[in-house]
Design a protein around this motif. Structure first.
Motif, PDB file in Angstrom:
ATOM      1  N   ASN A 169     -17.893  -7.088  15.486  1.00 51.75           N
ATOM      2  CA  ASN A 169     -17.565  -6.202  14.348  1.00 51.75           C
ATOM      3  C   ASN A 169     -16.753  -6.894  13.261  1.00 51.75           C
ATOM      4  OD1 ASN A 169     -18.808  -4.048  15.593  1.00 51.75           O
ATOM      5  ND2 ASN A 169     -16.944  -3.403  16.636  1.00 51.75           N
ATOM      6  N   SER A 192     -11.550  -7.920  25.639  1.00 55.98           N
ATOM      7  CA  SER A 192     -12.426  -7.445  26.718  1.00 55.98           C
ATOM      8  C   SER A 192     -13.449  -8.510  27.107  1.00 55.98           C
ATOM      9  CB  SER A 192     -13.136  -6.159  26.273  1.00 55.98           C
ATOM     10  OG  SER A 192     -12.179  -5.172  25.977  1.00 55.98           O
ATOM     11  N   ALA A 200     -14.948  -7.351  22.623  1.00 56.58           N
ATOM     12  CA  ALA A 200     -14.139  -6.384  21.862  1.00 56.58           C
ATOM     13  C   ALA A 200     -12.703  -6.875  21.913  1.00 56.58           C
ATOM     14  CB  ALA A 200     -14.263  -4.986  22.475  1.00 56.58           C
ATOM     15  N   ALA A 201     -11.947  -6.614  20.858  1.00 54.66           N
ATOM     16  CA  ALA A 201     -10.537  -7.028  20.825  1.00 54.66           C
ATOM     17  C   ALA A 201      -9.783  -6.083  19.907  1.00 54.66           C
ATOM     18  CB  ALA A 201     -10.410  -8.457  20.322  1.00 54.66           C
ATOM     19  N   ASP A 205      -3.263  -1.292  17.053  1.00 58.28           N
ATOM     20  CA  ASP A 205      -4.517  -0.601  16.694  1.00 58.28           C
ATOM     21  C   ASP A 205      -5.126   0.152  17.876  1.00 58.28           C
ATOM     22  OD1 ASP A 205      -4.300  -1.572  14.140  1.00 58.28           O
ATOM     23  OD2 ASP A 205      -5.556  -3.337  14.528  1.00 58.28           O
ATOM     24  N   ILE A 206      -4.490   0.050  19.033  1.00 58.00           N
ATOM     25  CA  ILE A 206      -5.072   0.687  20.225  1.00 58.00           C
ATOM     26  C   ILE A 206      -4.763   2.187  20.241  1.00 58.00           C
ATOM     27  CG2 ILE A 206      -4.940   0.794  22.758  1.00 58.00           C
ATOM     28  CD1 ILE A 206      -4.567  -2.276  22.693  1.00 58.00           C
ATOM     29  N   ASP A 207      -5.814   2.957  20.466  1.00 57.28           N
ATOM     30  CA  ASP A 207      -5.706   4.412  20.587  1.00 57.28           C
ATOM     31  C   ASP A 207      -5.394   4.704  22.067  1.00 57.28           C
ATOM     32  OD1 ASP A 207      -6.284   7.094  21.005  1.00 57.28           O
ATOM     33  OD2 ASP A 207      -7.948   7.119  19.568  1.00 57.28           O
ATOM     34  N   ARG A 256      -7.370   7.557  23.815  1.00 57.63           N
ATOM     35  CA  ARG A 256      -8.755   7.150  24.109  1.00 57.63           C
ATOM     36  C   ARG A 256      -8.793   6.270  25.365  1.00 57.63           C
ATOM     37  NH1 ARG A 256     -12.941   3.908  20.081  1.00 57.63           N
ATOM     38  NH2 ARG A 256     -14.343   3.210  21.732  1.00 57.63           N
ATOM     39  N   ALA A 257      -7.858   5.320  25.450  1.00 56.82           N
ATOM     40  CA  ALA A 257      -7.834   4.426  26.616  1.00 56.82           C
ATOM     41  C   ALA A 257      -7.516   5.208  27.885  1.00 56.82           C
ATOM     42  CB  ALA A 257      -6.819   3.307  26.391  1.00 56.82           C
ATOM     43  N   ALA A 260     -10.639   7.020  28.880  1.00 56.80           N
ATOM     44  CA  ALA A 260     -11.619   6.055  29.419  1.00 56.80           C
ATOM     45  C   ALA A 260     -11.228   5.690  30.850  1.00 56.80           C
ATOM     46  CB  ALA A 260     -11.661   4.810  28.532  1.00 56.80           C
ATOM     47  N   ARG A 278     -12.093   8.656  33.127  1.00 59.65           N
ATOM     48  CA  ARG A 278     -13.555   8.710  33.288  1.00 59.65           C
ATOM     49  C   ARG A 278     -14.027   7.661  34.292  1.00 59.65           C
ATOM     50  NH1 ARG A 278     -14.097   9.053  27.852  1.00 59.65           N
ATOM     51  NH2 ARG A 278     -14.701   6.887  27.667  1.00 59.65           N
ATOM     52  N   ARG A 330     -10.963  -2.576  31.288  1.00 56.28           N
ATOM     53  CA  ARG A 330     -10.744  -2.575  29.833  1.00 56.28           C
ATOM     54  C   ARG A 330      -9.670  -1.547  29.466  1.00 56.28           C
ATOM     55  NH1 ARG A 330     -16.458  -2.665  29.874  1.00 56.28           N
ATOM     56  NH2 ARG A 330     -16.613  -0.507  29.147  1.00 56.28           N
TER      57      ARG A 330
END
Ligand code: ATP
Length: 136
Positions: free
Chosen positions: A12, A66, A83-84, A89-91, A94-95, A98, A101, A125
């Motif tokens: 990205n 990752s 991914a990095a 910037d880490i949510d 969300r982590a 994840a 899950r 991750r």
């Protein structure tokens, strides 16, 4: 004091760029500290944190990576990552989701299943992201 240029790049785009005193990464063979003038090398990276120490200060940047490839030249370190994310910037939410899950999937699958392995990698991750933010 000597420094080494570091670029962390993902599909990205670029995530991190700086001149640092030392880079600490998690290669698949173990933790690796890289100083300016390091001999050229290429190594596969594990899911883990990249620590970037700035010259003349205790300041350290943290980037969650990752997996990917590490390329070292005497004056430049390049990390090509799947991914990095920089710590800031880490949510976290969300982590955390994840992680839950992935844990749920691992409870539902048998250890030898492909889906179990996928969930295990997703869990790595998520835990890495939470560790980098200090929320784990
Ligand atoms: P999720 O299930 O939350 O998508 P994942 O581990 O499957 O997590 P990846 O496939 O590794 O996600 O990443 C997809 C993209 O989302 C990448 O660009 C990655 O940098 C970004 N990303 C994933 N999780 C987070 C997070 N917690 N905070 C910020 N960016 C994230």
């Amino acid at each position: 004091m000597k420094t080494i240029k570091v670029s962390i790049v993902t599909p990205n785009g670029p995530v991190y760029e700086s001149d640092v005193e030392m880079v600490i990464t998690k290669a698949q063979s173990g933790e690796l500290g890289i100083l300016p003038g390091h001999i050229p090398m290429v190594a596969p990276l594990a899911v883990g944190a990249v620590r970037l120490k700035h010259a003349g200060s205790k300041q350290e940047d943290l980037v969650a990576v990752s997996g990917g490839i590490l390329e070292v030249r005497p004056e430049q370190v390049t990390i090509l990552a799947q991914a990095a994310e920089k710590a800031e910037d880490i949510d976290v939410e969300r982590a955390q989701k994840a992680k839950e899950r992935a844990e749920q999937r691992m409870r539902e699958q048998k250890a030898e299943d492909i889906d179990f392995r996928r969930a295990e990698l997703a869990l790595q991750r998520a835990i890495n992201r939470l560790t980098v933010t200090g929320k784990q």
